[in-house]
Design a protein around this motif. Structure first.
Motif, PDB file in Angstrom:
ATOM      1  N   THR A   1       0.893  -1.170   0.101  1.00  0.00           N
ATOM      2  CA  THR A   1       0.164  -0.128   0.068  1.00  0.00           C
ATOM      3  C   THR A   1       0.958   1.180   0.036  1.00  0.00           C
ATOM      4  O   THR A   1       2.176   1.226   0.313  1.00  0.00           O
ATOM      5  CB  THR A   1      -0.786  -0.142   1.274  1.00  0.00           C
ATOM      6  OG1 THR A   1      -1.604   1.129   1.061  1.00  0.00           O
ATOM      7  CG2 THR A   1      -0.388   0.060   2.555  1.00  0.00           C
ATOM      8  N   GLY A   2       0.395   2.391  -0.343  1.00  0.00           N
ATOM      9  CA  GLY A   2       1.020   3.770  -0.537  1.00  0.00           C
ATOM     10  C   GLY A   2       0.873   4.297   0.951  1.00  0.00           C
ATOM     11  O   GLY A   2       0.421   3.819   1.866  1.00  0.00           O
ATOM     12  N   GLY A   3       0.890   5.427   0.984  1.00  0.00           N
ATOM     13  CA  GLY A   3       0.802   6.492   1.965  1.00  0.00           C
ATOM     14  C   GLY A   3       1.833   6.558   3.162  1.00  0.00           C
ATOM     15  O   GLY A   3       2.981   5.503   2.819  1.00  0.00           O
ATOM     16  N   SER A   4       1.660   7.158   4.215  1.00  0.00           N
ATOM     17  CA  SER A   4       2.712   6.983   4.993  1.00  0.00           C
ATOM     18  C   SER A   4       2.752   6.059   6.198  1.00  0.00           C
ATOM     19  O   SER A   4       3.908   5.691   6.577  1.00  0.00           O
ATOM     20  CB  SER A   4       2.731   8.434   5.872  1.00  0.00           C
ATOM     21  OG  SER A   4       1.551   8.570   6.583  1.00  0.00           O
ATOM     22  N   SER A   5       1.759   5.354   6.351  1.00  0.00           N
ATOM     23  CA  SER A   5       1.749   4.292   7.473  1.00  0.00           C
ATOM     24  C   SER A   5       2.676   3.277   7.241  1.00  0.00           C
ATOM     25  O   SER A   5       3.122   2.582   8.263  1.00  0.00           O
ATOM     26  CB  SER A   5       0.366   3.944   7.623  1.00  0.00           C
ATOM     27  OG  SER A   5      -0.639   4.987   7.776  1.00  0.00           O
ATOM     28  N   PRO A   6       2.751   2.656   6.099  1.00  0.00           N
ATOM     29  CA  PRO A   6       3.606   1.642   5.898  1.00  0.00           C
ATOM     30  C   PRO A   6       5.216   1.937   5.893  1.00  0.00           C
ATOM     31  O   PRO A   6       6.052   0.969   5.576  1.00  0.00           O
ATOM     32  CB  PRO A   6       3.029   1.126   4.463  1.00  0.00           C
ATOM     33  CG  PRO A   6       2.816   2.065   3.794  1.00  0.00           C
ATOM     34  CD  PRO A   6       2.249   3.308   4.594  1.00  0.00           C
ATOM     35  N   GLU A   7       5.463   3.220   5.838  1.00  0.00           N
ATOM     36  CA  GLU A   7       6.948   3.701   5.601  1.00  0.00           C
ATOM     37  C   GLU A   7       8.010   2.954   6.763  1.00  0.00           C
ATOM     38  O   GLU A   7       8.923   2.387   6.368  1.00  0.00           O
ATOM     39  CB  GLU A   7       6.965   4.919   5.849  1.00  0.00           C
ATOM     40  CG  GLU A   7       6.580   5.620   4.487  1.00  0.00           C
ATOM     41  CD  GLU A   7       6.723   7.236   4.574  1.00  0.00           C
ATOM     42  OE1 GLU A   7       7.661   7.829   5.319  1.00  0.00           O
ATOM     43  OE2 GLU A   7       6.412   8.086   3.686  1.00  0.00           O
TER      44      GLU A   7
ATOM     45  N   GLY B 170      -4.374   1.166   4.140  1.00  0.00           N
ATOM     46  CA  GLY B 170      -4.213   2.195   4.860  1.00  0.00           C
ATOM     47  C   GLY B 170      -5.631   2.741   5.024  1.00  0.00           C
ATOM     48  O   GLY B 170      -6.499   2.236   4.248  1.00  0.00           O
ATOM     49  N   LEU B 171      -5.828   3.541   5.822  1.00  0.00           N
ATOM     50  CA  LEU B 171      -7.083   4.200   6.078  1.00  0.00           C
ATOM     51  C   LEU B 171      -6.796   5.929   5.825  1.00  0.00           C
ATOM     52  O   LEU B 171      -6.067   6.412   6.644  1.00  0.00           O
ATOM     53  CB  LEU B 171      -7.535   3.832   7.290  1.00  0.00           C
ATOM     54  CG  LEU B 171      -8.927   4.502   7.522  1.00  0.00           C
ATOM     55  CD1 LEU B 171      -9.988   3.889   6.720  1.00  0.00           C
ATOM     56  CD2 LEU B 171      -9.306   4.435   9.158  1.00  0.00           C
ATOM     57  N   GLY B 172      -7.387   6.614   5.060  1.00  0.00           N
ATOM     58  CA  GLY B 172      -7.282   7.993   4.875  1.00  0.00           C
ATOM     59  C   GLY B 172      -8.437   8.656   5.961  1.00  0.00           C
ATOM     60  O   GLY B 172      -9.192   8.134   6.231  1.00  0.00           O
TER      61      GLY B 172
ATOM     62  N   HIS C  20     -11.242   6.563   3.082  1.00  0.00           N
ATOM     63  CA  HIS C  20     -10.901   5.859   1.831  1.00  0.00           C
ATOM     64  C   HIS C  20      -9.736   4.748   2.153  1.00  0.00           C
ATOM     65  O   HIS C  20      -9.071   4.924   3.194  1.00  0.00           O
ATOM     66  CB  HIS C  20     -10.396   6.621   0.808  1.00  0.00           C
ATOM     67  CG  HIS C  20      -9.084   7.191   0.828  1.00  0.00           C
ATOM     68  ND1 HIS C  20      -8.679   8.486   1.337  1.00  0.00           N
ATOM     69  CD2 HIS C  20      -8.007   6.670   0.375  1.00  0.00           C
ATOM     70  CE1 HIS C  20      -7.434   8.274   1.094  1.00  0.00           C
ATOM     71  NE2 HIS C  20      -6.788   7.658   0.744  1.00  0.00           N
ATOM     72  N   THR C  21      -9.769   3.712   1.431  1.00  0.00           N
ATOM     73  CA  THR C  21      -8.752   2.776   1.271  1.00  0.00           C
ATOM     74  C   THR C  21      -8.389   2.532   0.016  1.00  0.00           C
ATOM     75  O   THR C  21      -9.130   2.473  -0.872  1.00  0.00           O
ATOM     76  CB  THR C  21      -9.143   1.360   2.223  1.00  0.00           C
ATOM     77  OG1 THR C  21      -7.799   0.607   2.472  1.00  0.00           O
ATOM     78  CG2 THR C  21     -10.161   0.789   1.497  1.00  0.00           C
ATOM     79  N   ALA C  22      -7.159   2.222  -0.110  1.00  0.00           N
ATOM     80  CA  ALA C  22      -6.461   1.891  -1.353  1.00  0.00           C
ATOM     81  C   ALA C  22      -6.952   3.415  -2.249  1.00  0.00           C
ATOM     82  O   ALA C  22      -6.685   4.392  -1.811  1.00  0.00           O
ATOM     83  CB  ALA C  22      -7.124   0.636  -2.389  1.00  0.00           C
ATOM     84  N   SER C  23      -7.433   3.173  -3.405  1.00  0.00           N
ATOM     85  CA  SER C  23      -7.884   4.427  -4.214  1.00  0.00           C
ATOM     86  C   SER C  23      -9.511   4.383  -3.991  1.00  0.00           C
ATOM     87  O   SER C  23     -10.058   4.848  -5.236  1.00  0.00           O
ATOM     88  CB  SER C  23      -7.132   4.942  -5.375  1.00  0.00           C
ATOM     89  OG  SER C  23      -5.873   5.323  -5.215  1.00  0.00           O
TER      90      SER C  23
ATOM     91  N   GLY D 194      -4.293  11.612  14.428  1.00  0.00           N
ATOM     92  CA  GLY D 194      -5.209  12.209  13.343  1.00  0.00           C
ATOM     93  C   GLY D 194      -6.227  11.230  12.958  1.00  0.00           C
ATOM     94  O   GLY D 194      -6.933  11.412  12.195  1.00  0.00           O
ATOM     95  N   LYS D 195      -5.769   9.801  13.082  1.00  0.00           N
ATOM     96  CA  LYS D 195      -6.593   8.827  12.459  1.00  0.00           C
ATOM     97  C   LYS D 195      -7.720   8.218  13.672  1.00  0.00           C
ATOM     98  O   LYS D 195      -8.555   7.406  13.230  1.00  0.00           O
ATOM     99  CB  LYS D 195      -6.038   7.661  12.267  1.00  0.00           C
ATOM    100  CG  LYS D 195      -4.898   7.857  10.960  1.00  0.00           C
ATOM    101  CD  LYS D 195      -5.694   8.143   9.735  1.00  0.00           C
ATOM    102  CE  LYS D 195      -4.849   8.661   8.560  1.00  0.00           C
ATOM    103  NZ  LYS D 195      -3.739   7.580   8.337  1.00  0.00           N
ATOM    104  N   ARG D 196      -7.576   8.910  14.663  1.00  0.00           N
ATOM    105  CA  ARG D 196      -8.569   8.378  15.695  1.00  0.00           C
ATOM    106  C   ARG D 196     -10.193   8.558  15.575  1.00  0.00           C
ATOM    107  O   ARG D 196     -10.908   7.474  15.498  1.00  0.00           O
ATOM    108  CB  ARG D 196      -8.363   8.829  17.270  1.00  0.00           C
ATOM    109  CG  ARG D 196      -9.177   8.275  18.306  1.00  0.00           C
ATOM    110  CD  ARG D 196      -8.855   8.916  19.647  1.00  0.00           C
ATOM    111  NE  ARG D 196      -7.292   8.783  20.054  1.00  0.00           N
ATOM    112  CZ  ARG D 196      -6.781   9.628  20.952  1.00  0.00           C
ATOM    113  NH1 ARG D 196      -7.633  10.560  21.511  1.00  0.00           N
ATOM    114  NH2 ARG D 196      -5.594   9.658  21.088  1.00  0.00           N
TER     115      ARG D 196
END
Ligand code: 6PG
Length: 246
Positions: free
Chosen positions: A41-47, A147-149, A153-156, A207-209
């Motif tokens: 997945t993209g986003g910052s969470s898997p970095e 990830g969860l936006g 959203h998840t994925a796109s 920020g995701k809570r």
């Protein structure tokens, strides 16, 4: 499997623990003999996870020759663009950790348009799987990372989009993203993402809570609709955990 699937929630102390726990789960999933497939997945969470996979001891625990790497969604930009999800994964671990080039399966963002890239990627996935139809008894992936936006959203797969109801296609072009960065996307659909032994959401930070609380309370959001033919696991850190689960 329906969206009412049992969801296992694993709460860890912080971002570092999230990366370690995800690395251990990934290693466990690819440990079985034979070819295995991970959908990134993209986003910052898997970095944090991606960085760990490039370093010992984790690097030595992945059977690189046997693992194939796909991407659950990507931005329709060249891999050299900082917005590219596969570009990020290559930079953070795939290029340095020893993944054979032939085991890396990027979304072909050099196609003429997102729907064209989606068609090609769907064909690639079908070729890899060896069939035109997904059989829940024989998952396409061993592990799918998600990830969860902040909008759910998840994925796109964005709230309110028609892609959420897709049942036949494995991959779709997304002309208009529901959130920044506002570039077209290519995304796997829910049935393709579900074709996995384990779906692992990675969600961290205060920020995701709020959005996690909404997903866990059953509100109809893309993140709540995600399901897996195998296990569905939400790995979250304490900062992101809504009161009901912390
Ligand atoms: C993308 C991602 C997207 C991401 C979420 C969460 O290409 O934008 O795949 O679905 O996973 O937006 O992103 P963060 O981890 O950065 O919060």
């Amino acid at each position: 499997m329906s969206c009412k699937q049992h969801r296992q929630v694993v709460v860890v102390d912080d971002t570092a623990a999230l990366a370690e726990t995800a690395a251990q789960r990934l290693v466990n999933r690819v440990a079985q003999s034979g070819r295995s497939a991970v959908c990134l997945t993209g986003g910052s969470s898997p970095e944090g996870l991606y960085r760990l996979l490039a370093e010992e001891p984790w690097r030595g625990k992945v059977p690189w020759q046997r693992v194939h790497w796909f991407m659950g969604d990507d931005r329709f930009v060249p891999e050299s663009d900082p917005l590219s999800n596969m570009g990020m994964a290559r930079r953070l671990f795939l290029a340095s950790a020893g993944a054979p080039r032939g085991n890396i399966h990027p979304v072909p963002t050099d196609a003429n348009y997102p729907e064209g890239a989606a068609n090609i990627y769907e064909d690639d996935l079908k070729k890899f799987y060896g069939a035109e139809r997904l059989d829940p008894a024989r998952p396409l992936f061993d592990l799918v990372l998600m990830g969860l936006g902040p909008d759910g959203h998840t994925a796109s797969l964005f709230p309110g989009s028609r892609a959420l109801d897709e049942k036949q296609r494995w991959v779709l072009g997304v002309g208009k993203a529901g959130m920044e960065p506002f570039v077209p996307r290519v995304t796997l659909t829910f049935p393709a993402l579900a074709a996995t032994r384990e779906m692992l959401f990675l969600v961290d930070g205060a920020g995701k809570r709020d959005i996690l609380r909404r997903v866990f309370s059953g509100e109809d959001l893309p993140g709540s609709r995600a399901y897996a033919d195998g296990e569905l696991v939400w790995l979250i850190d304490r900062a992101a955990a809504p009161e009901a689960v912390s």
